[in-house]
Design a protein around this motif. Structure first.
Motif, PDB file in Angstrom:
ATOM      1  N   GLY A   1     -11.613  -3.518  -3.719  1.00 20.78           N
ATOM      2  CA  GLY A   1     -10.686  -4.595  -4.148  1.00 20.78           C
ATOM      3  C   GLY A   1      -9.194  -3.962  -4.261  1.00 20.78           C
ATOM      4  N   GLY A   2      -8.930  -4.011  -5.445  1.00 22.40           N
ATOM      5  CA  GLY A   2      -7.258  -3.453  -5.607  1.00 22.40           C
ATOM      6  C   GLY A   2      -6.437  -4.680  -5.321  1.00 22.40           C
ATOM      7  N   ASN A   3      -5.064  -4.296  -5.234  1.00 25.57           N
ATOM      8  CA  ASN A   3      -3.997  -4.924  -4.985  1.00 25.57           C
ATOM      9  C   ASN A   3      -3.413  -4.904  -3.769  1.00 25.57           C
ATOM     10  OD1 ASN A   3      -4.307  -6.392  -7.326  1.00 25.57           O
ATOM     11  ND2 ASN A   3      -3.498  -4.864  -8.440  1.00 25.57           N
TER      12      ASN A   3
ATOM     13  N   ARG B   1      -6.894  -5.567   0.493  1.00 29.48           N
ATOM     14  CA  ARG B   1      -7.961  -6.016  -0.659  1.00 29.48           C
ATOM     15  C   ARG B   1      -8.820  -6.977   0.057  1.00 29.48           C
ATOM     16  NH1 ARG B   1      -8.891  -7.238  -5.879  1.00 29.48           N
ATOM     17  NH2 ARG B   1      -9.694  -9.566  -6.186  1.00 29.48           N
TER      18      ARG B   1
ATOM     19  N   SER C   1     -11.554  -4.555   1.688  1.00 27.79           N
ATOM     20  CA  SER C   1     -12.255  -3.751   0.792  1.00 27.79           C
ATOM     21  C   SER C   1     -13.218  -4.533  -0.001  1.00 27.79           C
ATOM     22  CB  SER C   1     -11.168  -3.070  -0.221  1.00 27.79           C
ATOM     23  OG  SER C   1     -11.719  -2.467  -1.059  1.00 27.79           O
ATOM     24  N   LEU C   2     -12.952  -5.826  -0.412  1.00 27.26           N
ATOM     25  CA  LEU C   2     -13.521  -6.399  -1.445  1.00 27.26           C
ATOM     26  C   LEU C   2     -14.687  -7.112  -0.978  1.00 27.26           C
ATOM     27  CD1 LEU C   2     -13.615  -7.281  -4.599  1.00 27.26           C
ATOM     28  CD2 LEU C   2     -12.242  -9.271  -3.965  1.00 27.26           C
TER      29      LEU C   2
ATOM     30  N   ASP D   1     -13.774  -3.661  -9.616  1.00 29.94           N
ATOM     31  CA  ASP D   1     -12.563  -4.199  -8.861  1.00 29.94           C
ATOM     32  C   ASP D   1     -11.372  -3.705 -10.002  1.00 29.94           C
ATOM     33  OD1 ASP D   1     -10.209  -5.091  -7.733  1.00 29.94           O
ATOM     34  OD2 ASP D   1     -11.129  -7.000  -7.415  1.00 29.94           O
TER      35      ASP D   1
ATOM     36  N   SER E   1      -8.247  -4.220 -10.069  1.00 29.69           N
ATOM     37  CA  SER E   1      -7.124  -5.470 -10.213  1.00 29.69           C
ATOM     38  C   SER E   1      -7.809  -6.376 -11.261  1.00 29.69           C
ATOM     39  CB  SER E   1      -6.869  -5.903  -8.772  1.00 29.69           C
ATOM     40  OG  SER E   1      -8.198  -6.662  -8.151  1.00 29.69           O
TER      41      SER E   1
ATOM     42  N   MET F   1     -11.766   1.378  -1.675  1.00 29.66           N
ATOM     43  CA  MET F   1     -10.578   0.762  -1.656  1.00 29.66           C
ATOM     44  C   MET F   1      -9.441   1.535  -0.480  1.00 29.66           C
ATOM     45  SD  MET F   1      -9.886   0.565  -5.800  1.00 29.66           S
ATOM     46  CE  MET F   1      -8.169  -0.100  -5.660  1.00 29.66           C
TER      47      MET F   1
END
Length: 324
Positions: free
Chosen positions: A20-22, A26, A29-30, A52, A54, A73
């Motif tokens: 995930g992440g920002n 994203r 990845s997610l 995650d 984020s 990520m």
């Protein structure tokens, strides 16, 4: 390449697959890379969970008793050294390159400078800072690099904000698009030829390059859509002449070592049509692990399954201070 898979999955303890992440990547990845890695590790009996950053505080990794992390990520916040630095501070080993190599590789301009200092070939470029995006400056770039010009944000991946410019009238629009993603714009000499990529596994002198993939995208546009969401792109493995294959592998390996990468990575290369000279474009230190991704595809050609690759990468998780 033969991987040492004499691994006890229980010895890893509790594992977090970071996804995930920002960043602009994203979604990939997610929804694709992270779940794919998680499923692969769990298939071996690894005690792995999804995490995650984020949506949860990173310090929760310690609370949860996480003993190592698989970084799935991509882009800023996950691939640029910031996450790696936080994990170093917490003492939690992680997959892939360390803080310095991750940080340099995420910056395409700094990467080029390091490669040139090692005598490695990369296309000529012009860097435009955010205070130099006026038309009078932008319109001079094709005079310096020729046309076409490739314009992109130097700290993004997956072709976000990238454009191929065919004429002077398109320059300003392309630069403004790239500037939406970054504080700096990279304008690069366009190399007419074949798009190649070459994954690398391992550390230091033990690192090895995997089979080279030649990418044939519709209309030559290997963009975000064609990378992840269509089946129209054709991938060729083992089609280069043996001497050329070895040359590209050697160049990819040299580019990886020059940046101090470890664990795994993927070097993107253009093979100039006029003389078959390879040019390094960039290196990815946390490559995609989706059904369309290139590292698993190359690994499969080398006799390594997706699941084996994930398990082996997890086994290589470490800290900058850890010696092999």
């Amino acid at each position: 390449m033969k991987l040492d898979l004499n691994i006890d999955p229980k010895a890893f303890g509790k594992v977090a697959v970071l996804m995930g992440g920002n960043s602009a990547e994203r979604e990939v990845s997610l929804t694709m890379s992270g779940p794919g890695v998680l499923k692969a590790l769990q298939s071996f009996g690894v005690d792995a969970i999804a995490f995650d950053p984020s949506e949860r505080e990173l310090h929760e990794l310690k609370t949860l008793g996480i003993q190592r992390c698989f970084i799935a990520m991509h882009g800023r916040g996950g691939e640029d050294g910031t996450l790696q630095g936080a994990l170093e501070m917490m003492g939690i080993p992680y997959t892939g390159s360390g803080v310095m190599a991750s940080s340099i590789a995420m910056d395409k301009i700094m990467t080029k400078r390091v490669w040139l200092s090692h005598g490695l070939p990369t296309p000529r470029w012009v860097s435009l800072p955010s205070n130099a995006l006026d038309r009078h400056r932008v319109i001079t770039v094709p005079d310096e690099l020729g046309l076409p010009v490739f314009v992109k944000p130097p700290h993004e991946g997956s072709s976000h904000g990238a454009s191929k410019v065919m004429g002077y009238s398109q320059m300003q629009e392309a630069v403004e698009l790239a500037a939406r993603f970054d504080t700096e714009v990279l304008c690069e000499e366009f190399i007419e030829g074949f798009e190649l990529t070459c994954p690398i596994l391992g550390d230091g002198d033990a690192a090895e390059a995997l089979p080279v993939i030649r990418i044939e995208a519709v209309d030559g546009k290997y963009d975000y859509q064609n990378k992840y969401f269509t089946d129209s792109t054709v991938y060729h493995i083992g089609t280069l002449p043996p001497e050329q294959e070895q040359e590209v592998r050697a160049l990819a390996l040299a580019s990886y070592k020059a940046l101090g990468c470890r664990g795994w990575g993927r070097a993107d290369v253009m093979l100039r049509k006029s003389d078959n000279k390879p040019f390094l474009l960039e290196i990815n230190t946390s490559p995609g692990m989706t059904s369309h991704s290139l590292v698993p595809m190359s690994a499969k050609a080398a006799g390594i399954s997706y699941e084996q690759l994930c398990l082996w990468l997890l086994s290589r998780a470490r800290l900058d201070s850890t010696k092999d």
